[in-house]
Design an enzyme around this catalytic site. Structure first.
Site, short mmCIF file in Angstrom:
data_model
loop_
_atom_site.label_atom_id
_atom_site.label_comp_id
_atom_site.label_asym_id
_atom_site.label_seq_id
_atom_site.Cartn_x
_atom_site.Cartn_y
_atom_site.Cartn_z
N GLY A 59 0.79 -1.22 0.00
CA GLY A 59 0.00 0.00 0.00
C GLY A 59 0.83 1.27 0.00
N GLY A 113 4.97 3.57 -9.19
CA GLY A 113 5.61 2.26 -9.36
C GLY A 113 4.58 1.15 -9.24
N HIS A 114 3.76 1.22 -8.19
CA HIS A 114 2.69 0.22 -8.01
C HIS A 114 1.71 0.27 -9.19
CE1 HIS A 114 3.62 1.13 -3.60
NE2 HIS A 114 3.85 -0.16 -3.67
N ASP A 171 12.55 -4.16 -6.32
CA ASP A 171 12.95 -5.13 -5.30
C ASP A 171 13.44 -6.38 -6.04
OD1 ASP A 171 11.66 -3.97 -2.57
OD2 ASP A 171 10.41 -3.49 -4.29
N MET A 215 10.96 5.33 -7.17
CA MET A 215 9.79 5.59 -6.33
C MET A 215 9.69 4.52 -5.25
SD MET A 215 6.82 7.06 -8.66
CE MET A 215 7.13 8.50 -9.67
N SER A 216 9.30 4.96 -4.05
CA SER A 216 9.17 4.06 -2.92
C SER A 216 8.21 4.68 -1.92
CB SER A 216 10.54 3.86 -2.26
OG SER A 216 10.38 3.30 -0.96
N SER A 217 7.41 3.85 -1.28
CA SER A 217 6.51 4.36 -0.23
C SER A 217 7.32 5.04 0.87
CB SER A 217 5.68 3.23 0.37
OG SER A 217 5.00 2.53 -0.65
P1 AMP Z 1 5.77 -2.63 -1.80
O1 AMP Z 1 4.42 -2.00 -1.62
O2 AMP Z 1 6.91 -1.71 -1.54
O3 AMP Z 1 5.89 -3.97 -1.10
O4 AMP Z 1 5.88 -2.96 -3.35
C1 AMP Z 1 4.91 -3.73 -4.01
C2 AMP Z 1 5.38 -4.05 -5.41
O5 AMP Z 1 5.62 -2.84 -6.11
C3 AMP Z 1 6.72 -4.83 -5.41
O6 AMP Z 1 6.68 -5.81 -6.43
C4 AMP Z 1 7.71 -3.75 -5.73
O7 AMP Z 1 8.88 -4.23 -6.37
C5 AMP Z 1 6.92 -2.87 -6.67
N1 AMP Z 1 7.50 -1.52 -6.71
C6 AMP Z 1 7.78 -0.72 -5.65
N2 AMP Z 1 8.37 0.41 -6.07
C7 AMP Z 1 8.46 0.33 -7.43
C8 AMP Z 1 8.99 1.18 -8.45
N3 AMP Z 1 9.54 2.36 -8.16
N4 AMP Z 1 8.92 0.75 -9.73
C9 AMP Z 1 8.36 -0.46 -10.02
N5 AMP Z 1 7.84 -1.30 -9.11
C10 AMP Z 1 7.90 -0.92 -7.84
#
Ligand code: AMP
Length: 279
Positions: A31, A36-37, A150, A184-186
């Site tokens: 979430g 990215g998501h 990731d 991008m990152s949460s």
């Molecule tokens: P997370 O919510 O951080 O666990 O990420 C959920 C999914 O989104 C994972 O498969 C991540 O690799 C992907 N994700 C997160 N950040 C990015 C990004 N900047 N670009 C592409 N995929 C992303």
């Protein structure tokens, strides 16, 4: 779009979709959605009849000193973003629903989880593979989309799917970046202004590595040193690891070739960030 909280209800919905011979594209997330998501939702949309995203901050993948409690959460905003970006269902279970009292079962991929993030976050991947397998069992998707952001996680999931003979296509999607290159990152919301400015050095160091390799450099130790030099110019970035590895076994390579993964993790202030490139 519908939001489902109850795992059994999600399971029944998926059973019905499969009986109708419609394919399910699944995107697991924690979430606090960003572009990215959303890019993963679009990829799932292109190749599936029904798109399901999960939103679950998985306690099993956080270490005791990590940011599980303060991890950013905003389900209302996430639901709007999921709906306007092609999701048919959001599955957002409570922690107790996924790990009820008495829960004792974990699934672990060995070997490729030992270095990189697995080296600095013991039990992290055990938590990831456990929740992903549980979600796969409930949803039984045709395909699941993971981000290269990731990279180790995506390869670990791919390994699990092959080793356990799961009939699920694992799709790895490109890294989506801010205009200046920061992945991008949460967790980027944690960054203070100076940290946000310096965080882009992760991307810059990887770009430099790519340029050196394009110019003919193959020696991992020289590339490692150049990356470290870029990151060391900052005040707020503290390197956790810089690894140049083969994605089959996650062991260091002797020479960089096509397919070599260059991955790094760093603390930027109090925020842990990762980034990578696959040559
Ligand atoms: P997370 O919510 O951080 O666990 O990420 C959920 C999914 O989104 C994972 O498969 C991540 O690799 C992907 N994700 C997160 N950040 C990015 C990004 N900047 N670009 C592409 N995929 C992303």
């Amino acid at each position: 779009m519908r939001v489902i909280f109850d795992p059994y209800e999600m399971y029944l919905i998926c059973e019905k979709i499969r009986l109708e011979r419609r394919s399910i594209g699944f995107v697991p997330t924690m979430g606090y959605l960003h572009e990215g998501h959303l890019s993963l939702f679009h990829i799932a949309r292109q190749r599936s009849n029904v798109v399901i995203a999960s939103i679950f901050v998985n306690p099993a993948q956080f270490g005791p000193e990590e940011d599980y409690e303060r991890y950013p959460r905003d389900l209302k905003r996430d639901m709007e973003l999921a709906e306007s970006n092609g999701c048919d269902f959001v599955f957002a279970p409570e922690v107790n629903a996924m790990y009820p009292k008495g829960y004792q079962t974990y699934v672990e991929v060995t070997g490729i989880t030992e270095r990189l993030c697995g080296g600095s976050r013991p039990d992290h991947f055990k938590g990831v593979t456990t929740i992903v397998l549980k979600l796969f069992n409930l949803i039984k998707p045709t395909a699941a989309v993971f981000g290269q952001k990731d990279a180790q996680q995506a390869f670990v999931i791919q390994r699990m799917v092959v080793d356990l003979g799961l009939d699920i296509d694992i799709v790895i999607a490109p890294i989506i970046r801010e205009k200046d290159g920061l992945a991008m990152s949460s967790r980027n919301v944690y960054l203070k202004p100076k940290e946000r400015k310096e965080a882009v050095s992760l991307y810059r160091s990887l770009k430099l590595a790519e340029d050196l390799i394009t110019a003919g450099e193959k020696d991992p130790s020289k590339i490692h040193a150049e990356i470290l030099a870029v990151l060391s110019e900052t005040e707020t970035v503290k390197v956790e690891y810089i690894e140049i590895v083969d994605t089959q076994n996650f062991q260091p390579v002797e020479a960089v070739i096509t397919g070599t993964l260059i991955a790094l993790a760093a603390m930027v202030g109090n925020t842990r960030l990762i980034d990578n490139t696959i040559i």
